[in-house]
Design a protein around this motif. Structure first.
Motif, PDB file in Angstrom:
ATOM      1  N   ASP A 228       0.920  -1.140  -0.240  1.00 22.28           N
ATOM      2  CA  ASP A 228       0.047  -0.062   0.016  1.00 22.28           C
ATOM      3  C   ASP A 228       0.887   1.287  -0.121  1.00 22.28           C
ATOM      4  O   ASP A 228       1.922   1.306   0.693  1.00 22.28           O
ATOM      5  CB  ASP A 228      -0.919   0.004   1.233  1.00 22.28           C
ATOM      6  N   ASN A 351       1.375   2.987   7.340  1.00 18.25           N
ATOM      7  CA  ASN A 351       0.836   1.774   6.247  1.00 18.25           C
ATOM      8  C   ASN A 351       1.495   0.403   6.598  1.00 18.25           C
ATOM      9  O   ASN A 351       0.593  -0.525   6.080  1.00 18.25           O
ATOM     10  CB  ASN A 351       1.506   2.227   4.830  1.00 18.25           C
ATOM     11  N   HIS A 368      -1.384  -4.187   8.109  1.00 12.46           N
ATOM     12  CA  HIS A 368      -0.793  -5.084   7.155  1.00 12.46           C
ATOM     13  C   HIS A 368      -0.238  -4.197   5.921  1.00 12.46           C
ATOM     14  O   HIS A 368      -0.281  -3.192   5.800  1.00 12.46           O
ATOM     15  CB  HIS A 368      -2.377  -5.690   6.485  1.00 12.46           C
ATOM     16  N   LEU A 369       0.653  -5.105   5.035  1.00  9.20           N
ATOM     17  CA  LEU A 369       1.350  -4.512   4.035  1.00  9.20           C
ATOM     18  C   LEU A 369       0.429  -4.060   2.930  1.00  9.20           C
ATOM     19  O   LEU A 369       0.739  -3.188   2.316  1.00  9.20           O
ATOM     20  CB  LEU A 369       2.614  -5.469   3.780  1.00  9.20           C
ATOM     21  N   ALA A 370      -0.557  -4.882   2.594  1.00  3.91           N
ATOM     22  CA  ALA A 370      -1.176  -4.617   1.514  1.00  3.91           C
ATOM     23  C   ALA A 370      -2.896  -4.687   1.514  1.00  3.91           C
ATOM     24  O   ALA A 370      -3.397  -5.328   0.650  1.00  3.91           O
ATOM     25  CB  ALA A 370      -0.774  -5.784   0.439  1.00  3.91           C
ATOM     26  N   ASP A 371      -3.439  -4.218   2.643  1.00  7.57           N
ATOM     27  CA  ASP A 371      -4.864  -4.373   2.846  1.00  7.57           C
ATOM     28  C   ASP A 371      -5.678  -2.936   2.336  1.00  7.57           C
ATOM     29  O   ASP A 371      -6.691  -2.671   2.599  1.00  7.57           O
ATOM     30  CB  ASP A 371      -5.148  -4.678   4.203  1.00  7.57           C
ATOM     31  N   GLY A 372      -4.668  -1.863   1.936  1.00 10.38           N
ATOM     32  CA  GLY A 372      -5.476  -0.705   1.630  1.00 10.38           C
ATOM     33  C   GLY A 372      -5.560   0.203   2.768  1.00 10.38           C
ATOM     34  O   GLY A 372      -6.659   1.159   2.749  1.00 10.38           O
ATOM     35  N   THR A 373      -5.182  -0.138   3.892  1.00 12.04           N
ATOM     36  CA  THR A 373      -5.648   0.665   5.151  1.00 12.04           C
ATOM     37  C   THR A 373      -4.191   1.239   5.912  1.00 12.04           C
ATOM     38  O   THR A 373      -3.116   0.715   5.357  1.00 12.04           O
ATOM     39  CB  THR A 373      -6.287  -0.027   5.911  1.00 12.04           C
TER      40      THR A 373
HETATM   41 CA   LIG Z   1      -1.588  -1.293   4.987  1.00  9.95          CA
END
Ligand SMILES: [Ca+2]
Ligand SMILES: Nc1ncnc2c1ncn2[C@@H]1O[C@H](COP(=O)(O)OP(=O)(O)OP(=O)(O)O)[C@@H](O)[C@H]1O
Ligand SMILES: CCCCCCCCCCCCC/C=C/[C@@H](O)[C@H](CO)NC(=O)CCCCC
Length: 502
Positions: A228, A351, A368-373
């Motif tokens: 993200d 992020n 989280h590395l890639a959850d959009g949050t």
């Molecule tokens: Ca994230």
């Protein structure tokens, strides 16, 4: 060739002499494993090793005396990239010779280049001559020639390369970065990070260790970890992208002070951290954010983001479905905003966990590395002793959110305005307030703070205190696979600097 019990699977078996011992080697094509074991009756703790064929970096024949043979029954692989399709063949490498302890060039030449050459990867190497050299260069090079870009340096160097690649991608796609609501074009060319900086937070949080050889192997194998990225704007002007920390108050002040002490190397953060802790400034302002509703996780979860994380996978699917439904248009504009006014010692928007050798579980261990949050952490005005207790919990296993003066939210967008800029906007001629601000800055012992702090954006200072932040789910990709489950934290904790101090 050997028939396995059950009669279905065939595997190749052979013996291999390694040193004084003879090993039984098997190649299990169906499971994609090369395994070797001691054929003697099994003893307790006997070695039994295997490696997935997808993770073999090179095959070469050597004789027992280790001299390489150029002719004979076995030949060097004709197609060195035959193991998997996603391995890079041609890389563009940027080295910051002045990052961290100024070891970038040596680390690349001694530890990384020999591995790339073993794996038949060719690399075009640029040793940077000034700040923004790598970023500017990325707007000019023929990028389609490369399967990936590698940066050798710290978080600042990574940030430069990321800005170059994302900026280039938007330019090529005709997207205006100054529009905070513009859906950005995803960047498919992967970035590899060879850690050679002072904090190396992005590397540590995505690999689980800050080690040049481990990172080089992830690049060679062609691992892929989506990431993200937050965009930061002020008044419809693009300021920066951020992947690790956006910090106002404590981390902004630490950074600002530490920049004057660059000559100290990585130690500058300890010096400025201590000085900033003593100054104990708080800042007043208004925070607005949109809580993340699409995600399964929460910042207080006990489980962290690990290789193959299902929370991130779920977000990826949602992202794909959303794109099918409404193209690249953002949906969140209709969602509710939550507003919080207050006095804060630190406002951190992260992020990712922001784990690093100083803080092995990071500022937000369940991010989280890639959850959009991103996780928004608010540390309200409290005593010096309580703030110290909060900081110390970044270095041990205790929950740093379990304090009455700390709040944490999972968000997809965020805005901040300092009280000072709000007041200045309503009464620009109020010279008394400005004077008082100056007075307090000159007397660090005075905790009542009228002056602004600055934002620390992945280790760089932003010019504006009023910012607008939006998380872009999986905007870019790294040569990494996240932190692996069986990676124990023990080693990391035993090396944490605070433990050595206490
Ligand atoms: Ca994230
Ligand atoms: N040749 C160069 N001369 C001066 N500055 C450079 C050069 N190459 C890159 N830079 C800049 O140096 C800054 C810091 O570099 P880097 O991130 O590698 O090290 P660091 O600050 O010690 O580590 P960290 O960011 O992990 O704390 C980067 O922002 C980058 O823009
Ligand atoms: C009294 C003892 C208390 C000890 C507290 C230790 C807490 C450490 C938390 C470290 C969090 C790092 C977050 C990462 C930020 C990076 O994007 C940035 C660029 O490299 N680094 C810093 O700003 C450098 C920030 C360094 C801060 C010390």
């Amino acid at each position: 060739m050997e028939q396995l019990p059950g009669g279905r699977r065939l595997r190749l078996a052979s013996s291999l002499g390694l040193g004084q011992r003879c090993w039984e080697v098997t190649l299990d094509e169906e499971r994609g494993l090369l395994a070797w074991r001691d054929p003697r009756p099994p003893r307790r703790g006997a070695d039994n090793c295997f490696v997935p064929t997808s993770e073999i970096i090179a095959v070469e024949e050597t004789e027992q005396n280790k001299k390489q043979r150029s002719t004979g029954k076995w030949q060097k692989m004709a197609k060195p990239h035959a193991f998997t399709e996603c391995r890079p063949k041609q890389l563009l490498v940027y080295i910051n010779p002045y990052g961290g302890k100024r070891q970038g060039k040596r680390i690349y030449e001694q530890k990384v280049a020999p591995l790339f050459s073993l794996a038949s990867i060719s690399a075009d190497v640029v040793v940077t001559e000034h700040a923004n050299h790598a970023k500017d260069n990325l707007f000019e090079v023929n990028i389609s020639k490369y399967d990936g870009v590698v940066c050798v340096g710290g978080d600042g160097m990574f940030s430069e390369v990321m800005h170059g690649l994302i900026g280039r991608m938007q330019k090529d796609s005709g997207i205006d970065q100054n529009n905070p609501k513009a859906p950005l074009a995803q960047c498919n060319i992967r970035i590899g990070i060879i850690p050679a900086g002072s904090t190396d937070c992005v590397c540590y949080s995505t690999v689980g260790i800050s080690d040049p050889v481990t990172s080089a192997l992830h690049i060679i194998i062609g691992d892929c970890q989506p990431l993200d990225v937050s965009s930061v704007h002020h008044n419809n002007t693009f300021l920066k992208y951020a992947v690790s920390l956006l910090g106002y108050g404590f981390y902004g002040d630490v950074l600002k002070d530490s920049e004057k002490k660059r000559w100290m190397g990585p130690m500058r953060y300890d010096y400025s951290g201590f000085k900033t802790f003593l100054s104990h400034h708080y800042y007043e302002g208004t925070i607005s954010f949109q809580p993340a509703k699409h995600t399964l996780g929460s910042p207080r979860d006990k489980d962290s983001c690990r290789t193959g994380c299902c929370v991130c996978k779920e977000s990826e699917q949602q992202l794909a479905e959303q794109r099918k439904k409404c193209g690249f248009k953002h949906e969140e504009d209709e969602d509710e905003w939550k507003v919080i006014k207050g006095k804060f010692l630190a406002i951190n928007v992260v992020n990712m966990s922001c784990a690093c050798p100083r803080s092995p579980k990071g500022l937000s261990p369940a991010a989280h590395l890639a959850d959009g949050t991103a996780d928004l952490i608010l540390v309200r005005k409290c005593s010096r002793f309580d703030f110290l207790r909060y900081l110390v919990r970044h270095t041990n296993r205790d929950d740093q959110f379990d304090f009455s003066f700390v709040d944490v939210y999972r968000v997809k967008s965020f805005q901040f305005t300092s009280k000072l800029s709000e007041d200045n906007e309503s009464s620009v001629t109020d010279i008394g307030k400005k004077r008082f601000g100056q007075f307090c800055r000159d007397h660090p012992a005075c905790c009542c703070n009228i002056a602004n702090s600055t934002w620390n954006c992945d280790g760089e200072t932003l010019d504006s205190s009023a910012i607008e932040v939006r998380v872009h789910c999986q905007l870019m990709k790294l040569f990494a696979r996240g932190i692996e489950e069986n990676c124990t934290d023990e080693a990391a904790y035993s090396h944490s600097s605070i433990e050595q101090l206490l």
